[in-house]
Design a protein around this motif. Structure first.
Motif, PDB file in Angstrom:
ATOM      1  N   TYR A  31       0.831  -1.199   0.000  1.00  7.34           N
ATOM      2  CA  TYR A  31       0.000   0.000   0.000  1.00  7.34           C
ATOM      3  C   TYR A  31       0.871   1.258   0.000  1.00  7.34           C
ATOM      4  CZ  TYR A  31      -3.924   3.008   1.418  1.00  7.34           C
ATOM      5  OH  TYR A  31      -4.887   3.975   1.482  1.00  7.34           O
ATOM      6  N   CYS A  32       0.563   2.179  -0.913  1.00  6.66           N
ATOM      7  CA  CYS A  32       1.382   3.385  -1.124  1.00  6.66           C
ATOM      8  C   CYS A  32       1.553   4.225   0.137  1.00  6.66           C
ATOM      9  CB  CYS A  32       0.772   4.249  -2.222  1.00  6.66           C
ATOM     10  SG  CYS A  32       0.752   3.465  -3.834  1.00  6.66           S
ATOM     11  N   VAL A  33       0.510   4.403   0.914  1.00  3.15           N
ATOM     12  CA  VAL A  33       0.594   5.228   2.117  1.00  3.15           C
ATOM     13  C   VAL A  33       1.547   4.600   3.132  1.00  3.15           C
ATOM     14  CG1 VAL A  33      -0.722   6.174   4.056  1.00  3.15           C
ATOM     15  CG2 VAL A  33      -1.677   6.262   1.743  1.00  3.15           C
ATOM     16  N   ASP A  34       1.527   3.292   3.248  1.00  2.00           N
ATOM     17  CA  ASP A  34       2.458   2.614   4.151  1.00  2.00           C
ATOM     18  C   ASP A  34       3.906   2.826   3.707  1.00  2.00           C
ATOM     19  OD1 ASP A  34       0.337   1.703   5.660  1.00  2.00           O
ATOM     20  OD2 ASP A  34       0.289  -0.274   4.697  1.00  2.00           O
ATOM     21  N   ILE A  35       4.133   2.761   2.412  1.00  2.00           N
ATOM     22  CA  ILE A  35       5.468   3.007   1.863  1.00  2.00           C
ATOM     23  C   ILE A  35       5.894   4.439   2.150  1.00  2.00           C
ATOM     24  CG2 ILE A  35       6.823   3.171  -0.267  1.00  2.00           C
ATOM     25  CD1 ILE A  35       4.998   0.883  -1.367  1.00  2.00           C
ATOM     26  N   SER A  36       4.997   5.368   1.914  1.00  2.00           N
ATOM     27  CA  SER A  36       5.298   6.782   2.143  1.00  2.00           C
ATOM     28  C   SER A  36       5.655   7.053   3.598  1.00  2.00           C
ATOM     29  CB  SER A  36       4.108   7.644   1.723  1.00  2.00           C
ATOM     30  OG  SER A  36       4.391   9.006   1.909  1.00  2.00           O
ATOM     31  N   LYS A  37       4.942   6.445   4.523  1.00  2.00           N
ATOM     32  CA  LYS A  37       5.248   6.625   5.953  1.00  2.00           C
ATOM     33  C   LYS A  37       6.651   6.142   6.278  1.00  2.00           C
ATOM     34  CE  LYS A  37       0.503   6.285   7.666  1.00  2.00           C
ATOM     35  NZ  LYS A  37      -0.451   5.456   8.430  1.00  2.00           N
ATOM     36  N   GLN A  38       7.042   5.035   5.687  1.00  2.00           N
ATOM     37  CA  GLN A  38       8.384   4.507   5.932  1.00  2.00           C
ATOM     38  C   GLN A  38       9.458   5.423   5.343  1.00  2.00           C
ATOM     39  OE1 GLN A  38       9.256   1.960   7.952  1.00  2.00           O
ATOM     40  NE2 GLN A  38       7.087   2.102   8.457  1.00  2.00           N
ATOM     41  N   ILE A  39       9.173   5.989   4.190  1.00  2.00           N
ATOM     42  CA  ILE A  39      10.120   6.927   3.577  1.00  2.00           C
ATOM     43  C   ILE A  39      10.277   8.165   4.459  1.00  2.00           C
ATOM     44  CG2 ILE A  39      10.499   8.480   1.610  1.00  2.00           C
ATOM     45  CD1 ILE A  39       9.224   6.246  -0.149  1.00  2.00           C
ATOM     46  N   LEU A  40       9.188   8.660   5.015  1.00  2.00           N
ATOM     47  CA  LEU A  40       9.263   9.799   5.933  1.00  2.00           C
ATOM     48  C   LEU A  40      10.096   9.467   7.169  1.00  2.00           C
ATOM     49  CD1 LEU A  40       5.614  11.184   5.704  1.00  2.00           C
ATOM     50  CD2 LEU A  40       7.699  12.252   4.818  1.00  2.00           C
ATOM     51  N   ALA A  41       9.960   8.252   7.670  1.00  2.00           N
ATOM     52  CA  ALA A  41      10.757   7.825   8.823  1.00  2.00           C
ATOM     53  C   ALA A  41      12.246   7.811   8.472  1.00  2.00           C
ATOM     54  CB  ALA A  41      10.296   6.455   9.297  1.00  2.00           C
ATOM     55  N   ILE A  42      12.559   7.370   7.267  1.00  2.00           N
ATOM     56  CA  ILE A  42      13.949   7.349   6.810  1.00  2.00           C
ATOM     57  C   ILE A  42      14.498   8.766   6.724  1.00  2.00           C
ATOM     58  CG2 ILE A  42      15.469   6.802   4.856  1.00  2.00           C
ATOM     59  CD1 ILE A  42      13.441   4.443   4.290  1.00  2.00           C
ATOM     60  N   GLN A  43      13.711   9.669   6.154  1.00  2.99           N
ATOM     61  CA  GLN A  43      14.138  11.063   6.048  1.00  2.99           C
ATOM     62  C   GLN A  43      14.446  11.640   7.430  1.00  2.99           C
ATOM     63  OE1 GLN A  43      10.735  12.565   3.839  1.00  2.99           O
ATOM     64  NE2 GLN A  43      12.019  12.914   2.052  1.00  2.99           N
ATOM     65  N   SER A  44      13.617  11.316   8.398  1.00  2.20           N
ATOM     66  CA  SER A  44      13.824  11.804   9.759  1.00  2.20           C
ATOM     67  C   SER A  44      15.146  11.291  10.329  1.00  2.20           C
ATOM     68  CB  SER A  44      12.653  11.377  10.647  1.00  2.20           C
ATOM     69  OG  SER A  44      12.859  11.776  11.972  1.00  2.20           O
ATOM     70  N   LEU A  45      15.444  10.027  10.118  1.00  2.00           N
ATOM     71  CA  LEU A  45      16.703   9.458  10.601  1.00  2.00           C
ATOM     72  C   LEU A  45      17.914  10.137   9.964  1.00  2.00           C
ATOM     73  CD1 LEU A  45      15.798   5.667  10.604  1.00  2.00           C
ATOM     74  CD2 LEU A  45      16.315   7.064  12.611  1.00  2.00           C
ATOM     75  N   VAL A  46      17.836  10.385   8.670  1.00  6.59           N
ATOM     76  CA  VAL A  46      18.948  11.018   7.961  1.00  6.59           C
ATOM     77  C   VAL A  46      19.135  12.455   8.453  1.00  6.59           C
ATOM     78  CG1 VAL A  46      19.767  11.763   5.687  1.00  6.59           C
ATOM     79  CG2 VAL A  46      18.764   9.490   5.964  1.00  6.59           C
ATOM     80  N   LYS A  47      18.045  13.170   8.686  1.00 10.18           N
ATOM     81  CA  LYS A  47      18.147  14.533   9.219  1.00 10.18           C
ATOM     82  C   LYS A  47      18.788  14.529  10.596  1.00 10.18           C
ATOM     83  CE  LYS A  47      14.387  16.882   6.821  1.00 10.18           C
ATOM     84  NZ  LYS A  47      13.116  17.620   6.977  1.00 10.18           N
TER      85      LYS A  47
END
Length: 87
Positions: A31-47
């Motif tokens: 599901y696209c929204v689930d994927i998007s949430k995980q990508i946002l979590a990754i962005q947060s870790l990198v920041k």
């Protein structure tokens, strides 16, 4: 390796694992929204990793440069990074 770099390294390793998970999710047509949430979590870790690195840079390199009377260049470097970070 100082504490800030260790924290950044651990955050980036976690992000790498999450990226592998997102790739698998995409391959499995999840599901696209689930994927998007995980990508946002990754962005947060990198920041957070980036902020740890910058924190250590300011506390060590910039402070040393200021004490040596050469702080302007180091401050300009940090300001350029902050400018990119805000965009």
């Amino acid at each position: 390796m100082n504490e800030g770099r260790k924290k950044a390294l651990n955050l980036l390793k976690t992000a790498r694992g999450q990226i592998d998970g997102v790739i698998k999710m995409i391959e499995e047509d999840r599901y696209c929204v689930d994927i998007s949430k995980q990508i946002l979590a990754i962005q947060s870790l990198v920041k957070k990793a980036n902020l740890n690195i910058l924190d250590q840079h300011i506390k060590n390199c910039v402070t040393d440069a200021i004490l040596e009377g050469k702080g302007e260049e180091k401050i300009e470097e940090v300001m350029n990074i902050i400018d990119k970070y805000l965009k």
